[in-house]
Design a protein around this motif. Structure first.
Motif, PDB file in Angstrom:
ATOM      1  N   SER A 253      40.955 -39.930   2.689  1.00 40.84           N
ATOM      2  CA  SER A 253      40.798 -40.887   2.051  1.00 40.84           C
ATOM      3  C   SER A 253      39.352 -41.287   1.506  1.00 40.84           C
ATOM      4  O   SER A 253      39.220 -41.525   0.546  1.00 40.84           O
ATOM      5  CB  SER A 253      41.322 -42.199   2.421  1.00 40.84           C
ATOM      6  OG  SER A 253      42.855 -42.289   2.670  1.00 40.84           O
ATOM      7  N   VAL A 317      51.166 -43.241   1.652  1.00 38.99           N
ATOM      8  CA  VAL A 317      50.142 -43.131   0.697  1.00 38.99           C
ATOM      9  C   VAL A 317      50.020 -41.728   0.186  1.00 38.99           C
ATOM     10  O   VAL A 317      49.835 -41.549  -1.233  1.00 38.99           O
ATOM     11  CB  VAL A 317      48.909 -44.112   0.985  1.00 38.99           C
ATOM     12  CG1 VAL A 317      47.858 -43.946  -0.328  1.00 38.99           C
ATOM     13  CG2 VAL A 317      49.321 -45.518   1.351  1.00 38.99           C
ATOM     14  N   LEU A 333      49.860 -48.025  -5.144  1.00 37.80           N
ATOM     15  CA  LEU A 333      49.470 -47.452  -3.921  1.00 37.80           C
ATOM     16  C   LEU A 333      48.362 -48.074  -3.110  1.00 37.80           C
ATOM     17  O   LEU A 333      48.149 -47.791  -1.853  1.00 37.80           O
ATOM     18  CB  LEU A 333      49.117 -45.917  -3.905  1.00 37.80           C
ATOM     19  CG  LEU A 333      50.230 -44.977  -4.343  1.00 37.80           C
ATOM     20  CD1 LEU A 333      49.564 -43.479  -4.792  1.00 37.80           C
ATOM     21  CD2 LEU A 333      51.366 -45.060  -3.377  1.00 37.80           C
ATOM     22  N   LEU A 337      46.662 -48.107   0.741  1.00 35.19           N
ATOM     23  CA  LEU A 337      45.617 -47.516   1.137  1.00 35.19           C
ATOM     24  C   LEU A 337      44.445 -48.427   1.740  1.00 35.19           C
ATOM     25  O   LEU A 337      43.972 -48.058   2.732  1.00 35.19           O
ATOM     26  CB  LEU A 337      44.901 -46.726  -0.287  1.00 35.19           C
ATOM     27  CG  LEU A 337      43.725 -46.358  -0.343  1.00 35.19           C
ATOM     28  CD1 LEU A 337      43.657 -44.847   0.689  1.00 35.19           C
ATOM     29  CD2 LEU A 337      42.969 -45.688  -1.314  1.00 35.19           C
TER      30      LEU A 337
END
Length: 423
Positions: A253, A317, A333, A337
Protein backbone atom coordinates in the motif's frame (compact mmCIF):
# COMPACT_ATOMS: atom_id res chain seq x y z
CA UNK A 1 22.22 10.12 43.69
CA UNK A 2 20.02 7.43 42.17
CA UNK A 3 17.48 7.85 44.98
CA UNK A 4 17.38 11.61 44.47
CA UNK A 5 16.79 11.17 40.73
CA UNK A 6 14.02 8.66 41.35
CA UNK A 7 12.47 10.99 43.93
CA UNK A 8 12.49 13.91 41.46
CA UNK A 9 10.89 11.74 38.78
CA UNK A 10 8.24 10.57 41.23
CA UNK A 11 7.55 14.18 42.22
CA UNK A 12 7.32 15.22 38.54
CA UNK A 13 4.76 12.52 37.81
CA UNK A 14 2.87 13.14 41.01
CA UNK A 15 2.54 16.88 40.35
CA UNK A 16 0.68 16.05 37.13
CA UNK A 17 -2.06 14.49 39.21
CA UNK A 18 -5.20 12.83 37.93
CA UNK A 19 -6.42 16.05 36.27
CA UNK A 20 -3.13 17.31 34.84
CA UNK A 21 -2.12 14.05 33.17
CA UNK A 22 -5.01 14.17 30.64
CA UNK A 23 -4.12 17.80 30.00
CA UNK A 24 -0.55 16.83 29.15
CA UNK A 25 -1.88 14.21 26.74
CA UNK A 26 -4.28 16.74 25.19
CA UNK A 27 -1.46 19.27 24.79
CA UNK A 28 0.62 16.57 23.11
CA UNK A 29 -2.20 15.96 20.61
CA UNK A 30 -2.42 19.71 19.87
CA UNK A 31 1.34 20.02 19.36
CA UNK A 32 1.37 17.00 17.04
CA UNK A 33 -1.53 18.45 15.01
CA UNK A 34 0.30 21.77 14.69
CA UNK A 35 3.51 20.19 13.43
CA UNK A 36 1.68 17.90 10.98
CA UNK A 37 -0.20 20.94 9.65
CA UNK A 38 3.15 22.65 9.03
CA UNK A 39 4.52 19.53 7.35
CA UNK A 40 1.62 19.32 4.89
CA UNK A 41 1.88 23.06 4.25
CA UNK A 42 5.44 22.34 3.11
CA UNK A 43 4.28 19.43 0.95
CA UNK A 44 1.77 21.71 -0.79
CA UNK A 45 4.37 24.30 -1.87
CA UNK A 46 7.42 22.10 -2.45
CA UNK A 47 6.56 20.96 -6.03
CA UNK A 48 5.91 24.57 -7.11
CA UNK A 49 9.06 25.86 -5.43
CA UNK A 50 11.13 23.09 -7.05
CA UNK A 51 9.70 23.94 -10.46
CA UNK A 52 10.41 27.65 -9.95
CA UNK A 53 14.01 26.83 -9.04
CA UNK A 54 14.39 24.79 -12.22
CA UNK A 55 14.49 21.27 -10.76
CA UNK A 56 13.39 18.51 -13.11
CA UNK A 57 11.56 15.36 -11.99
CA UNK A 58 14.84 13.48 -11.43
CA UNK A 59 16.28 16.19 -9.17
CA UNK A 60 12.96 16.43 -7.33
CA UNK A 61 13.14 12.68 -6.76
CA UNK A 62 16.65 13.08 -5.31
CA UNK A 63 15.30 15.76 -2.98
CA UNK A 64 12.54 13.49 -1.71
CA UNK A 65 14.90 10.52 -1.40
CA UNK A 66 17.33 12.63 0.64
CA UNK A 67 14.54 13.49 3.06
CA UNK A 68 13.47 9.84 3.35
CA UNK A 69 17.00 8.48 3.88
CA UNK A 70 17.84 11.04 6.58
CA UNK A 71 14.60 10.35 8.46
CA UNK A 72 15.16 6.62 8.10
CA UNK A 73 18.62 6.88 9.66
CA UNK A 74 17.52 9.32 12.35
CA UNK A 75 14.49 7.42 13.67
CA UNK A 76 16.20 4.83 15.93
CA UNK A 77 18.80 7.35 17.17
CA UNK A 78 16.05 9.84 17.97
CA UNK A 79 14.23 7.12 19.92
CA UNK A 80 17.31 6.32 22.01
CA UNK A 81 17.77 10.03 22.68
CA UNK A 82 14.20 10.11 24.02
CA UNK A 83 14.85 7.11 26.28
CA UNK A 84 17.97 8.73 27.73
CA UNK A 85 17.01 12.41 27.86
CA UNK A 86 13.24 12.16 28.21
CA UNK A 87 10.33 12.64 25.82
CA UNK A 88 10.15 16.38 26.56
CA UNK A 89 13.73 16.88 25.35
CA UNK A 90 12.98 14.79 22.26
CA UNK A 91 9.83 16.77 21.42
CA UNK A 92 11.64 20.08 21.92
CA UNK A 93 14.53 18.89 19.74
CA UNK A 94 12.08 17.89 17.00
CA UNK A 95 10.46 21.34 17.00
CA UNK A 96 13.85 23.10 16.96
CA UNK A 97 15.04 20.95 14.05
CA UNK A 98 11.81 21.69 12.19
CA UNK A 99 12.34 25.40 12.81
CA UNK A 100 15.73 25.23 11.08
CA UNK A 101 14.16 23.15 8.30
CA UNK A 102 11.46 25.76 7.56
CA UNK A 103 13.86 28.70 7.95
CA UNK A 104 16.13 27.25 5.26
CA UNK A 105 13.08 26.49 3.11
CA UNK A 106 11.92 30.10 3.42
CA UNK A 107 15.42 31.31 2.50
CA UNK A 108 15.34 29.08 -0.61
CA UNK A 109 12.32 31.07 -1.80
CA UNK A 110 14.40 34.25 -2.01
CA UNK A 111 15.66 35.04 -5.54
CA UNK A 112 18.73 36.75 -4.04
CA UNK A 113 20.01 33.50 -2.46
CA UNK A 114 21.20 30.17 -3.94
CA UNK A 115 17.77 28.52 -3.86
CA UNK A 116 18.66 24.99 -5.00
CA UNK A 117 21.52 24.72 -2.49
CA UNK A 118 19.33 25.97 0.36
CA UNK A 119 16.50 23.67 -0.69
CA UNK A 120 18.72 20.61 -0.37
CA UNK A 121 20.33 22.03 2.81
CA UNK A 122 16.84 22.31 4.35
CA UNK A 123 16.70 18.49 4.39
CA UNK A 124 19.69 18.26 6.77
CA UNK A 125 17.71 18.73 10.04
CA UNK A 126 15.24 16.00 9.03
CA UNK A 127 16.93 13.17 11.06
CA UNK A 128 15.70 14.96 14.20
CA UNK A 129 12.23 15.88 12.89
CA UNK A 130 10.13 13.19 14.56
CA UNK A 131 7.34 15.06 16.32
CA UNK A 132 4.78 12.28 15.83
CA UNK A 133 7.03 9.56 17.35
CA UNK A 134 7.87 11.94 20.21
CA UNK A 135 4.14 12.42 20.83
CA UNK A 136 3.71 8.63 20.75
CA UNK A 137 6.47 8.32 23.37
CA UNK A 138 4.72 10.74 25.74
CA UNK A 139 1.37 8.99 25.30
CA UNK A 140 2.99 5.57 25.76
CA UNK A 141 4.62 6.72 29.01
CA UNK A 142 1.42 8.27 30.38
CA UNK A 143 -1.10 5.53 29.48
CA UNK A 144 -1.56 1.99 30.68
CA UNK A 145 -1.37 -1.05 28.38
CA UNK A 146 -5.16 -1.40 28.12
CA UNK A 147 -5.86 2.19 27.08
CA UNK A 148 -2.76 2.58 24.91
CA UNK A 149 -4.23 1.44 21.54
CA UNK A 150 -7.10 3.94 21.80
CA UNK A 151 -4.77 6.74 22.97
CA UNK A 152 -2.31 6.09 20.13
CA UNK A 153 -5.21 5.78 17.69
CA UNK A 154 -6.42 9.27 18.53
CA UNK A 155 -3.20 10.60 17.03
CA UNK A 156 -4.90 9.81 13.73
CA UNK A 157 -7.15 12.79 14.40
CA UNK A 158 -4.01 14.93 14.49
CA UNK A 159 -2.83 13.44 11.21
CA UNK A 160 -6.17 14.11 9.55
CA UNK A 161 -6.22 17.68 10.83
CA UNK A 162 -2.69 18.11 9.47
CA UNK A 163 -3.66 16.87 6.00
CA UNK A 164 -6.76 19.06 5.75
CA UNK A 165 -5.50 22.27 7.37
CA UNK A 166 -1.98 21.97 5.95
CA UNK A 167 -3.16 21.53 2.37
CA UNK A 168 -5.71 24.34 2.75
CA UNK A 169 -3.37 26.82 4.47
CA UNK A 170 -0.43 26.04 2.21
CA UNK A 171 -2.39 26.79 -0.94
CA UNK A 172 -4.17 29.83 0.53
CA UNK A 173 -1.06 31.48 2.01
CA UNK A 174 1.13 30.86 -1.05
CA UNK A 175 -1.56 32.29 -3.37
CA UNK A 176 -2.34 35.39 -1.30
CA UNK A 177 1.04 36.20 0.29
CA UNK A 178 3.68 34.46 -1.82
CA UNK A 179 5.27 31.02 -1.91
CA UNK A 180 7.59 31.90 1.00
CA UNK A 181 4.71 32.67 3.38
CA UNK A 182 3.80 29.05 4.37
CA UNK A 183 7.46 28.34 5.21
CA UNK A 184 7.73 31.46 7.40
CA UNK A 185 4.45 30.63 9.16
CA UNK A 186 5.67 27.07 9.77
CA UNK A 187 8.98 28.41 11.14
CA UNK A 188 7.18 30.63 13.67
CA UNK A 189 4.74 27.86 14.64
CA UNK A 190 7.58 25.40 15.32
CA UNK A 191 9.47 27.92 17.43
CA UNK A 192 6.29 28.36 19.47
CA UNK A 193 5.95 24.57 19.68
CA UNK A 194 9.50 24.26 21.04
CA UNK A 195 8.76 26.82 23.77
CA UNK A 196 5.44 25.21 24.72
CA UNK A 197 6.83 21.67 24.81
CA UNK A 198 9.85 22.71 26.92
CA UNK A 199 7.78 24.66 29.43
CA UNK A 200 4.56 22.60 29.66
CA UNK A 201 5.55 18.95 29.13
CA UNK A 202 6.96 17.21 32.28
CA UNK A 203 10.71 16.67 32.22
CA UNK A 204 10.24 12.97 32.99
CA UNK A 205 7.20 11.06 31.78
CA UNK A 206 8.39 7.54 32.65
CA UNK A 207 7.73 6.10 36.10
CA UNK A 208 10.34 6.63 38.82
CA UNK A 209 11.29 2.95 38.91
CA UNK A 210 11.89 2.99 35.17
CA UNK A 211 14.07 6.08 35.42
CA UNK A 212 16.09 4.48 38.22
CA UNK A 213 16.49 1.29 36.19
CA UNK A 214 17.83 3.30 33.25
CA UNK A 215 20.49 4.93 35.44
CA UNK A 216 21.71 2.00 37.51
CA UNK A 217 25.08 2.73 39.20
CA UNK A 218 28.11 0.78 38.08
CA UNK A 219 26.91 0.43 34.49
CA UNK A 220 28.54 2.42 31.65
CA UNK A 221 26.26 5.06 30.21
CA UNK A 222 24.85 3.86 26.91
CA UNK A 223 25.48 5.94 23.82
CA UNK A 224 22.67 7.41 21.75
CA UNK A 225 24.42 5.96 18.68
CA UNK A 226 24.78 2.44 20.15
CA UNK A 227 23.75 0.39 17.10
CA UNK A 228 24.29 -2.89 18.99
CA UNK A 229 21.63 -1.94 21.54
CA UNK A 230 19.21 -0.98 18.76
CA UNK A 231 19.89 -4.25 16.89
CA UNK A 232 19.54 -6.31 20.09
CA UNK A 233 16.16 -4.73 20.73
CA UNK A 234 14.96 -5.40 17.19
CA UNK A 235 16.02 -9.06 17.30
CA UNK A 236 14.06 -9.93 20.45
CA UNK A 237 11.80 -12.95 19.79
CA UNK A 238 8.72 -10.98 20.83
CA UNK A 239 9.66 -7.99 18.64
CA UNK A 240 11.06 -9.22 15.32
CA UNK A 241 7.94 -11.09 14.02
CA UNK A 242 5.63 -8.16 14.79
CA UNK A 243 8.05 -5.65 13.28
CA UNK A 244 8.43 -7.70 10.09
CA UNK A 245 4.65 -7.97 9.78
CA UNK A 246 4.40 -4.19 10.22
CA UNK A 247 6.93 -3.56 7.45
CA UNK A 248 5.80 -6.22 4.97
CA UNK A 249 2.02 -5.85 5.32
CA UNK A 250 1.95 -2.10 4.75
CA UNK A 251 4.68 -1.95 2.10
CA UNK A 252 2.48 -2.72 -0.97
CA UNK A 253 0.00 0.00 0.00
CA UNK A 254 2.93 2.32 0.68
CA UNK A 255 4.17 1.72 -2.88
CA UNK A 256 0.73 2.64 -4.23
CA UNK A 257 0.53 5.81 -2.12
CA UNK A 258 4.04 6.88 -3.19
CA UNK A 259 2.95 6.61 -6.83
CA UNK A 260 -0.52 8.05 -6.22
CA UNK A 261 0.22 11.53 -7.59
CA UNK A 262 1.21 10.01 -10.93
CA UNK A 263 -1.61 7.44 -10.87
CA UNK A 264 -4.19 10.16 -10.15
CA UNK A 265 -3.06 12.08 -13.23
CA UNK A 266 -2.44 9.23 -15.68
CA UNK A 267 -4.86 6.47 -14.65
CA UNK A 268 -7.71 8.33 -12.93
CA UNK A 269 -7.37 11.48 -15.11
CA UNK A 270 -7.85 13.81 -12.14
CA UNK A 271 -7.13 17.51 -12.12
CA UNK A 272 -5.11 19.06 -9.28
CA UNK A 273 -8.23 20.31 -7.46
CA UNK A 274 -9.92 16.90 -7.73
CA UNK A 275 -6.80 15.18 -6.36
CA UNK A 276 -6.89 17.65 -3.46
CA UNK A 277 -10.50 16.76 -2.70
CA UNK A 278 -9.58 13.08 -2.75
CA UNK A 279 -6.74 13.64 -0.28
CA UNK A 280 -9.11 15.57 1.98
CA UNK A 281 -11.49 12.60 1.86
CA UNK A 282 -8.53 10.37 2.77
CA UNK A 283 -7.73 12.65 5.73
CA UNK A 284 -11.31 12.62 7.00
CA UNK A 285 -11.44 8.83 6.77
CA UNK A 286 -8.20 8.58 8.72
CA UNK A 287 -9.48 10.92 11.42
CA UNK A 288 -12.66 8.91 11.87
CA UNK A 289 -10.93 5.52 11.72
CA UNK A 290 -8.06 6.23 14.11
CA UNK A 291 -9.88 8.63 16.36
CA UNK A 292 -13.14 6.72 16.79
CA UNK A 293 -13.25 3.26 15.22
CA UNK A 294 -9.97 1.71 16.41
CA UNK A 295 -10.45 2.89 19.98
CA UNK A 296 -13.86 1.25 20.18
CA UNK A 297 -12.68 -1.96 18.53
CA UNK A 298 -9.68 -2.22 20.88
CA UNK A 299 -12.07 -2.38 23.86
CA UNK A 300 -13.87 -5.42 22.43
CA UNK A 301 -11.17 -7.34 20.52
CA UNK A 302 -7.58 -8.31 21.22
CA UNK A 303 -4.70 -6.65 19.40
CA UNK A 304 -3.88 -9.93 17.67
CA UNK A 305 -7.45 -10.16 16.34
CA UNK A 306 -7.28 -6.57 15.05
CA UNK A 307 -3.94 -7.30 13.39
CA UNK A 308 -5.41 -10.30 11.58
CA UNK A 309 -8.45 -8.23 10.58
CA UNK A 310 -6.26 -5.50 9.08
CA UNK A 311 -4.31 -8.06 7.03
CA UNK A 312 -7.54 -9.71 5.87
CA UNK A 313 -8.97 -6.36 4.75
CA UNK A 314 -5.68 -5.65 2.96
CA UNK A 315 -6.25 -8.87 0.99
CA UNK A 316 -9.76 -7.81 -0.04
CA UNK A 317 -8.59 -4.30 -0.97
CA UNK A 318 -5.79 -5.81 -3.04
CA UNK A 319 -8.31 -7.90 -4.94
CA UNK A 320 -10.41 -4.78 -5.52
CA UNK A 321 -7.37 -2.85 -6.80
CA UNK A 322 -6.74 -5.57 -9.36
CA UNK A 323 -10.28 -5.09 -10.72
CA UNK A 324 -10.74 -1.31 -10.38
CA UNK A 325 -10.89 0.81 -13.53
CA UNK A 326 -11.99 4.30 -12.41
CA UNK A 327 -11.93 6.71 -9.51
CA UNK A 328 -15.34 5.63 -8.22
CA UNK A 329 -14.03 2.12 -7.66
CA UNK A 330 -11.09 3.52 -5.69
CA UNK A 331 -13.41 5.64 -3.54
CA UNK A 332 -15.26 2.46 -2.54
CA UNK A 333 -11.94 0.78 -1.69
CA UNK A 334 -10.54 3.72 0.26
CA UNK A 335 -12.37 3.06 3.59
CA UNK A 336 -10.97 -0.47 3.69
CA UNK A 337 -7.49 0.74 2.75
CA UNK A 338 -7.54 3.43 5.45
CA UNK A 339 -8.85 0.99 8.07
CA UNK A 340 -6.08 -1.50 7.31
CA UNK A 341 -3.31 1.09 7.32
CA UNK A 342 -4.50 2.73 10.53
CA UNK A 343 -5.17 -0.46 12.46
CA UNK A 344 -1.88 -2.02 11.32
CA UNK A 345 0.14 1.00 12.49
CA UNK A 346 -1.69 1.54 15.79
CA UNK A 347 -1.86 -2.13 16.80
CA UNK A 348 1.74 -2.96 15.91
CA UNK A 349 3.04 0.19 17.66
CA UNK A 350 1.12 -0.79 20.78
CA UNK A 351 2.26 -4.43 20.64
CA UNK A 352 5.89 -3.47 20.13
CA UNK A 353 5.97 -1.01 23.04
CA UNK A 354 4.52 -3.71 25.28
CA UNK A 355 7.09 -6.25 24.06
CA UNK A 356 10.07 -4.25 25.34
CA UNK A 357 11.13 -2.81 28.67
CA UNK A 358 9.70 0.58 29.57
CA UNK A 359 13.24 1.98 29.33
CA UNK A 360 13.32 1.10 25.61
CA UNK A 361 9.90 2.25 24.39
CA UNK A 362 11.38 5.38 22.81
CA UNK A 363 13.91 3.38 20.80
CA UNK A 364 11.17 1.00 19.72
CA UNK A 365 8.94 3.84 18.54
CA UNK A 366 11.93 5.33 16.76
CA UNK A 367 12.35 2.07 14.86
CA UNK A 368 8.65 2.14 14.02
CA UNK A 369 9.04 5.71 12.77
CA UNK A 370 11.66 4.49 10.27
CA UNK A 371 9.18 2.27 8.42
CA UNK A 372 7.48 5.08 6.50
CA UNK A 373 10.77 6.77 5.47
CA UNK A 374 11.96 3.36 4.26
CA UNK A 375 8.95 3.21 1.94
CA UNK A 376 9.55 6.79 0.77
CA UNK A 377 13.20 5.92 0.07
CA UNK A 378 12.86 2.74 -2.00
CA UNK A 379 9.21 3.16 -2.99
CA UNK A 380 9.63 5.62 -5.92
CA UNK A 381 12.13 3.34 -7.68
CA UNK A 382 10.27 0.05 -7.12
CA UNK A 383 6.83 1.60 -7.63
CA UNK A 384 7.93 3.40 -10.79
CA UNK A 385 9.29 0.20 -12.33
CA UNK A 386 6.15 -1.77 -11.45
CA UNK A 387 3.81 0.93 -12.75
CA UNK A 388 5.69 1.42 -16.01
CA UNK A 389 5.90 -2.30 -16.82
CA UNK A 390 2.61 -3.67 -15.45
CA UNK A 391 0.22 -0.77 -14.78
CA UNK A 392 -1.98 -0.07 -11.75
CA UNK A 393 -3.30 -3.66 -11.25
CA UNK A 394 0.18 -4.84 -10.24
CA UNK A 395 -0.14 -2.96 -6.93
CA UNK A 396 -3.26 -4.97 -6.17
CA UNK A 397 -1.56 -8.25 -7.11
CA UNK A 398 1.42 -7.49 -4.85
CA UNK A 399 -0.81 -6.46 -1.95
CA UNK A 400 -2.99 -9.55 -2.34
CA UNK A 401 -0.05 -11.96 -2.50
CA UNK A 402 2.03 -10.43 0.30
CA UNK A 403 -0.83 -10.11 2.77
CA UNK A 404 -2.19 -13.56 1.98
CA UNK A 405 1.19 -15.03 3.00
CA UNK A 406 1.22 -12.83 6.13
CA UNK A 407 -2.31 -13.95 7.03
CA UNK A 408 -1.21 -17.60 6.83
CA UNK A 409 1.80 -16.75 9.00
CA UNK A 410 -0.37 -15.04 11.62
CA UNK A 411 -2.81 -17.94 11.62
CA UNK A 412 -0.03 -20.46 12.36
CA UNK A 413 2.08 -18.29 14.70
CA UNK A 414 0.30 -16.29 17.43
CA UNK A 415 1.65 -12.81 18.08
CA UNK A 416 0.99 -12.91 21.84
CA UNK A 417 3.33 -10.79 23.94
CA UNK A 418 4.60 -13.51 26.24
CA UNK A 419 8.23 -13.35 25.27
CA UNK A 420 10.92 -11.97 27.49
CA UNK A 421 11.28 -8.24 27.43
CA UNK A 422 14.57 -6.49 27.00
CA UNK A 423 16.53 -6.53 30.20
Amino acid sequence: MQGASAHRTHQSLRTMGTLARPRVILLTYLLAAMELTCLFMQFSILPYLSRRLGLDSVAYGYLQTTFGVLQLLGGPVFGRFADQRGARAALSLSFLAASVFYLLLAAACSPALPGVLLLFASRLPSPFMHTLPAAQMIITDLTGPEERPAALGRLGLCFGVGIILGSLLGGTLSTSCGIHCPAIAAFMANLLGAVISFTCIPAKTKEASVDAQATQPGLPKASVFDLKAITRLLLLPSVLPVFLVKVASGFPSGLFMVMFSIISMDFFQLEASQAGYLMSFFGILQMVTQGLVIGRLSRHFSEEALLRASVLVFIMVGLGMVLMSNILHFCFLMPGLVFSLCSLNVVTDSMLTKAVSATDTGTMLGLCASVQPLTRTVGPTIGGLLYRNFGVPIFGHVQLAVNFLIFLFLWRKPMSQKGDKAK
